[in-house]
Design an enzyme around this catalytic site. Structure first.
Site, PDB file in Angstrom:
ATOM      1  N   HIS A 140       4.582 -11.604  -5.850  1.00 44.54           N
ATOM      2  CA  HIS A 140       3.550 -11.317  -4.848  1.00 44.54           C
ATOM      3  C   HIS A 140       3.594 -12.359  -3.736  1.00 44.54           C
ATOM      4  O   HIS A 140       3.083 -13.466  -3.893  1.00 44.54           O
ATOM      5  CB  HIS A 140       2.184 -11.293  -5.547  1.00 44.54           C
ATOM      6  CG  HIS A 140       1.072 -10.809  -4.685  1.00 44.54           C
ATOM      7  ND1 HIS A 140      -0.215 -11.286  -4.810  1.00 44.54           N
ATOM      8  CD2 HIS A 140       1.040  -9.910  -3.683  1.00 44.54           C
ATOM      9  CE1 HIS A 140      -0.974 -10.685  -3.914  1.00 44.54           C
ATOM     10  NE2 HIS A 140      -0.249  -9.847  -3.218  1.00 44.54           N
ATOM     11  N   ASN A 190      -6.359 -13.041  -5.468  1.00 45.00           N
ATOM     12  CA  ASN A 190      -7.373 -12.031  -5.137  1.00 45.00           C
ATOM     13  C   ASN A 190      -8.525 -12.004  -6.142  1.00 45.00           C
ATOM     14  O   ASN A 190      -9.634 -11.632  -5.796  1.00 45.00           O
ATOM     15  CB  ASN A 190      -6.734 -10.649  -5.010  1.00 45.00           C
ATOM     16  CG  ASN A 190      -5.956 -10.532  -3.707  1.00 45.00           C
ATOM     17  OD1 ASN A 190      -6.305 -11.181  -2.722  1.00 45.00           O
ATOM     18  ND2 ASN A 190      -4.912  -9.729  -3.693  1.00 45.00           N
TER      19      ASN A 190
HETATM   20  N1  NAD Z   1      -0.222  -6.622   3.996  1.00 41.04           N
HETATM   21  C1  NAD Z   1      -0.560  -7.622   3.191  1.00 41.04           C
HETATM   22  O1  NAD Z   1      -1.326  -8.535   3.576  1.00 41.04           O
HETATM   23  C2  NAD Z   1       0.040  -7.713   1.813  1.00 41.04           C
HETATM   24  C3  NAD Z   1       0.048  -8.937   1.139  1.00 41.04           C
HETATM   25  C4  NAD Z   1       0.644  -9.011  -0.134  1.00 41.04           C
HETATM   26  C5  NAD Z   1       1.172  -7.857  -0.719  1.00 41.04           C
HETATM   27  N2  NAD Z   1       1.119  -6.669  -0.044  1.00 41.04           N
HETATM   28  C6  NAD Z   1       1.718  -5.489  -0.694  1.00 41.04           C
HETATM   29  O2  NAD Z   1       2.997  -5.264  -0.127  1.00 41.04           O
HETATM   30  C7  NAD Z   1       3.300  -3.859  -0.133  1.00 41.04           C
HETATM   31  C8  NAD Z   1       3.654  -3.411   1.274  1.00 41.04           C
HETATM   32  O3  NAD Z   1       2.577  -3.704   2.141  1.00 41.04           O
HETATM   33  P1  NAD Z   1       2.761  -3.709   3.728  1.00 41.04           P
HETATM   34  O4  NAD Z   1       1.515  -4.309   4.280  1.00 41.04           O
HETATM   35  O5  NAD Z   1       4.089  -4.276   4.101  1.00 41.04           O
HETATM   36  O6  NAD Z   1       2.745  -2.128   4.048  1.00 41.04           O
HETATM   37  P2  NAD Z   1       3.354  -1.354   5.290  1.00 41.04           P
HETATM   38  O7  NAD Z   1       2.597  -0.081   5.396  1.00 41.04           O
HETATM   39  O8  NAD Z   1       3.458  -2.248   6.484  1.00 41.04           O
HETATM   40  O9  NAD Z   1       4.874  -1.029   4.822  1.00 41.04           O
HETATM   41  C9  NAD Z   1       5.196  -0.137   3.797  1.00 41.04           C
HETATM   42  C10 NAD Z   1       6.562   0.452   4.083  1.00 41.04           C
HETATM   43  O10 NAD Z   1       7.026   1.186   2.956  1.00 41.04           O
HETATM   44  C11 NAD Z   1       7.758   2.286   3.433  1.00 41.04           C
HETATM   45  N3  NAD Z   1       7.894   3.280   2.363  1.00 41.04           N
HETATM   46  C12 NAD Z   1       6.958   4.116   1.873  1.00 41.04           C
HETATM   47  N4  NAD Z   1       7.474   4.842   0.871  1.00 41.04           N
HETATM   48  C13 NAD Z   1       8.771   4.439   0.698  1.00 41.04           C
HETATM   49  C14 NAD Z   1       9.812   4.803  -0.185  1.00 41.04           C
HETATM   50  N5  NAD Z   1       9.632   5.754  -1.107  1.00 41.04           N
HETATM   51  N6  NAD Z   1      11.012   4.166  -0.070  1.00 41.04           N
HETATM   52  C15 NAD Z   1      11.204   3.230   0.874  1.00 41.04           C
HETATM   53  N7  NAD Z   1      10.234   2.838   1.746  1.00 41.04           N
HETATM   54  C16 NAD Z   1       9.041   3.433   1.659  1.00 41.04           C
HETATM   55  C17 NAD Z   1       6.966   2.763   4.633  1.00 41.04           C
HETATM   56  O11 NAD Z   1       7.746   3.595   5.478  1.00 41.04           O
HETATM   57  C18 NAD Z   1       6.572   1.426   5.279  1.00 41.04           C
HETATM   58  O12 NAD Z   1       7.533   0.989   6.215  1.00 41.04           O
HETATM   59  C19 NAD Z   1       2.080  -3.186  -0.747  1.00 41.04           C
HETATM   60  O13 NAD Z   1       2.306  -3.012  -2.125  1.00 41.04           O
HETATM   61  C20 NAD Z   1       0.968  -4.188  -0.504  1.00 41.04           C
HETATM   62  O14 NAD Z   1      -0.077  -4.075  -1.451  1.00 41.04           O
HETATM   63  C21 NAD Z   1       0.585  -6.564   1.211  1.00 41.04           C
END
Ligand code: NAD
Length: 282
Positions: A140, A190
């Site tokens: 994470h 969290n």
């Molecule tokens: N944003 C934050 O602050 C944060 C912090 C820690 C962890 N996370 C976790 O990280 C992960 C991604 O978050 P994010 O903010 O980057 O989201 P985001 O929406 O910016 O990016 C997600 C990406 O995944 C792609 N995607 C969806 N389905 C897919 C598939 N089947 N194969 C390949 N790509 C696919 C989408 O097209 C998109 O580009 C989540 O699990 C989130 O909980 C987010």
């Protein structure tokens, strides 16, 4: 295991950051997304970030070029079949993530490690959906990945010692500091942060003080860089609410119930900074 090639699945906010830091650490990276436009957008964003670092004298131009050259864009797990390690950072949806893990487990070598960057889905459940679940782990990263020092490592019930050791070594190679958490709702950060932000929402709802005074009190009184309501706006109030719901449901204790005011702001579409309105206007 000495990881040389990293697959990063999902080229959104987190995936792009993970790919950038990995490439700057000397790893070959395959960055893949279902949407090819998003891979191109992520690559352009990484180039722009590295150029800015060159402009500020923090990076040599040849180092920036070499890092960009180490990242290859791709569109399917097959394109990453040679990777030693995969980090999944796709949309926070269990069905979508399980499908990605099944594709990765078939495409990559049997001993390749499969990590998820999920913020809330149990690692144990994702692991149970693939063959050889002992190679599945939570990794994470914090947002923004190039800036934030921490990586929480989460062992699912099935995760092997070898998988944990390789994940920790990879995070350290990427310049990060790791902590180890059990697979419980919210992990460490969290679990502690979201109840505090939620409590600030209750305090505002009860009229204890203004939003500005709650934030000033916590900022100057506890020496944190941002007050809790400003931080909630930054994270996104919808994200805060969904994590609060995971804690409430997963731990089964009413002390984690989301503040009604938080729910109301989300219902109104006041999601924080990204919506230009949350506890503050932007
Ligand atoms: N944003 C934050 O602050 C944060 C912090 C820690 C962890 N996370 C976790 O990280 C992960 C991604 O978050 P994010 O903010 O980057 O989201 P985001 O929406 O910016 O990016 C997600 C990406 O995944 C792609 N995607 C969806 N389905 C897919 C598939 N089947 N194969 C390949 N790509 C696919 C989408 O097209 C998109 O580009 C989540 O699990 C989130 O909980 C987010």
């Amino acid at each position: 295991m000495d990881v040389k090639t990293l697959a990063v699945v999902g080229a959104g906010q987190m995936g792009a950051g993970i790919a950038q830091v990995a490439a700057q650490s000397g790893l070959s990276v395959v960055l893949l997304d279902v949407n090819p436009d998003l891979v191109q957008k992520a690559l352009a964003g990484i180039r722009a970030q590295l150029d800015r670092a060159v402009g500020k004298g923090k990076l040599k131009p040849e180092e920036a070029q070499a890092a960009v050259a180490r990242i290859k864009g791709a569109s399917s797990a097959q394109d990453a079949s040679h990777a030693d390690f995969a980090v999944e950072a796709v949309t926070e949806n269990e069905t979508v993530k399980k499908k990605v893990f099944q594709d990765l487990s078939r495409a990559l070598r049997q001993d390749a490690i499969l990590a998820t960057n999920t913020s809330s889905i149990p690692i144990t459940r994702i692991a149970a959906s693939v063959e050889r679940p002992e190679r599945v782990i939570g990794m994470h990263f914090m947002n923004p990945v190039p800036v934030m020092q921490l990586v929480e490592i989460i062992r699912g019930a099935q995760t092997s010692d070898g998988t944990y050791a390789a994940t920790r070594a990879l995070a350290e190679k990427m310049g990060k500091t790791t902590v180890l958490s059990k697979d419980m709702p919210g992990f460490i950060v969290n679990r502690i942060l979201i109840p505090m932000l939620n409590e600030a929402c209750f305090a505002l709802q009860e009229g204890l003080a203004s939003a500005e005074d709650i934030d000033t009190a916590m900022k100057l009184g506890t020496n944190v860089p941002m007050g809790p309501l400003t931080l909630a706006d930054f994270i996104g109030l919808d994200t805060c609410l969904s994590i609060a719901e995971v804690l409430h449901e997963g731990l089964g204790d009413d002390k984690y119930r989301p503040a009604p005011l938080l729910r109301q702001y989300v219902d109104a579409g006041w999601l924080g900074r990204k919506a230009k309105r949350g506890f503050y206007s932007y």
